[in-house]
Scaffold this motif. Structure first.
Motif, PDB file in Angstrom:
ATOM      1  N   GLN A 114      -5.336   3.148 -10.244  1.00 48.98           N
ATOM      2  CA  GLN A 114      -4.190   3.471  -9.402  1.00 48.98           C
ATOM      3  C   GLN A 114      -4.066   2.495  -8.234  1.00 48.98           C
ATOM      4  O   GLN A 114      -4.024   2.876  -7.066  1.00 48.98           O
ATOM      5  CB  GLN A 114      -4.240   4.924  -8.933  1.00 48.98           C
ATOM      6  N   LYS A 115      -3.973   1.238  -8.613  1.00 50.17           N
ATOM      7  CA  LYS A 115      -3.753   0.151  -7.666  1.00 50.17           C
ATOM      8  C   LYS A 115      -2.580  -0.676  -8.175  1.00 50.17           C
ATOM      9  O   LYS A 115      -2.204  -0.582  -9.328  1.00 50.17           O
ATOM     10  CB  LYS A 115      -4.981  -0.755  -7.579  1.00 50.17           C
ATOM     11  N   ALA A 116      -2.031  -1.500  -7.283  1.00 47.24           N
ATOM     12  CA  ALA A 116      -0.953  -2.388  -7.680  1.00 47.24           C
ATOM     13  C   ALA A 116      -1.124  -3.718  -6.961  1.00 47.24           C
ATOM     14  O   ALA A 116      -1.660  -3.762  -5.851  1.00 47.24           O
ATOM     15  CB  ALA A 116       0.397  -1.782  -7.346  1.00 47.24           C
ATOM     16  N   GLU A 117      -0.693  -4.778  -7.636  1.00 45.51           N
ATOM     17  CA  GLU A 117      -0.749  -6.090  -7.011  1.00 45.51           C
ATOM     18  C   GLU A 117       0.548  -6.828  -7.288  1.00 45.51           C
ATOM     19  O   GLU A 117       1.161  -6.666  -8.345  1.00 45.51           O
ATOM     20  CB  GLU A 117      -1.947  -6.903  -7.502  1.00 45.51           C
TER      21      GLU A 117
ATOM     22  N   GLU B  47       0.827  -1.212   0.000  1.00 43.92           N
ATOM     23  CA  GLU B  47       0.000   0.000   0.000  1.00 43.92           C
ATOM     24  C   GLU B  47       0.858   1.258   0.000  1.00 43.92           C
ATOM     25  O   GLU B  47       0.594   2.189  -0.764  1.00 43.92           O
ATOM     26  CB  GLU B  47      -0.941  -0.007   1.191  1.00 43.92           C
TER      27      GLU B  47
ATOM     28  N   VAL C 220       0.728  -2.969 -12.131  1.00 46.68           N
ATOM     29  CA  VAL C 220       0.213  -1.661 -11.739  1.00 46.68           C
ATOM     30  C   VAL C 220      -0.972  -1.306 -12.629  1.00 46.68           C
ATOM     31  O   VAL C 220      -0.853  -1.295 -13.852  1.00 46.68           O
ATOM     32  CB  VAL C 220       1.311  -0.577 -11.859  1.00 46.68           C
TER      33      VAL C 220
ATOM     34  N   TRP D  27       3.966   1.467  -0.987  1.00 44.04           N
ATOM     35  CA  TRP D  27       4.686   1.524  -2.256  1.00 44.04           C
ATOM     36  C   TRP D  27       3.792   2.089  -3.345  1.00 44.04           C
ATOM     37  O   TRP D  27       4.215   2.917  -4.141  1.00 44.04           O
ATOM     38  CB  TRP D  27       5.190   0.132  -2.652  1.00 44.04           C
ATOM     39  N   THR D  28       2.531   1.657  -3.376  1.00 40.22           N
ATOM     40  CA  THR D  28       1.586   2.131  -4.385  1.00 40.22           C
ATOM     41  C   THR D  28       1.353   3.633  -4.233  1.00 40.22           C
ATOM     42  O   THR D  28       1.335   4.369  -5.226  1.00 40.22           O
ATOM     43  CB  THR D  28       0.246   1.369  -4.281  1.00 40.22           C
ATOM     44  N   GLU D  29       1.200   4.097  -3.008  1.00 38.75           N
ATOM     45  CA  GLU D  29       1.024   5.540  -2.768  1.00 38.75           C
ATOM     46  C   GLU D  29       2.233   6.319  -3.253  1.00 38.75           C
ATOM     47  O   GLU D  29       2.081   7.350  -3.917  1.00 38.75           O
ATOM     48  CB  GLU D  29       0.795   5.804  -1.285  1.00 38.75           C
TER      49      GLU D  29
ATOM     50  N   TYR E 120       4.422   5.369  -5.468  1.00 39.65           N
ATOM     51  CA  TYR E 120       4.533   5.210  -6.924  1.00 39.65           C
ATOM     52  C   TYR E 120       3.685   6.260  -7.629  1.00 39.65           C
ATOM     53  O   TYR E 120       4.144   6.922  -8.564  1.00 39.65           O
ATOM     54  CB  TYR E 120       4.091   3.800  -7.334  1.00 39.65           C
TER      55      TYR E 120
END
Length: 98
Positions: A91-94, A8, A86, A10-12, A14
């Motif tokens: 705007q999410k990543a898994e 979470e 991504v 990291w996604t923010e 990014y």
């Protein structure tokens, strides 16, 4: 290799980067253009109902998917190696383990 401790955060971070914000904005614009083309194609074929999810699922060549997602091929999370997918639109990543 990209090392991630908290997905979470990291996604923010990014999407806090200006270059990645621009990349996401351009992906949204391209995705919208492709959807309009696909909707027009449906209408020209005489469809009375337009199902957006169905259009995305039937996308030839997965053009919509290629625009929407960016794959970072070399990542590590919790000691596991894999890749990060991504979603530039939502705007999410898994993390996808190998």
């Amino acid at each position: 290799m990209l090392k991630i401790e908290n997905m979470e955060k990291w996604t923010e971070s990014y999407f806090a980067d200006k270059a990645n914000q621009d990349k996401a904005r351009k992906a949204c614009e391209r995705y919208d253009r492709l959807m309009v083309i696909n909707v027009k194609k449906q209408l020209s074929m005489g469809s009375e109902q337009i199902n957006i999810e169905e259009i995305a699922a039937e996308d030839p060549g997965k053009r919509l998917e290629k625009v929407r997602f960016e794959i970072l091929p070399s990542a590590e999370l919790d000691g596991k190696k894999g890749k990060v997918r991504v979603d530039l639109i939502d705007q999410k990543a898994e993390f996808i383990p190998l």
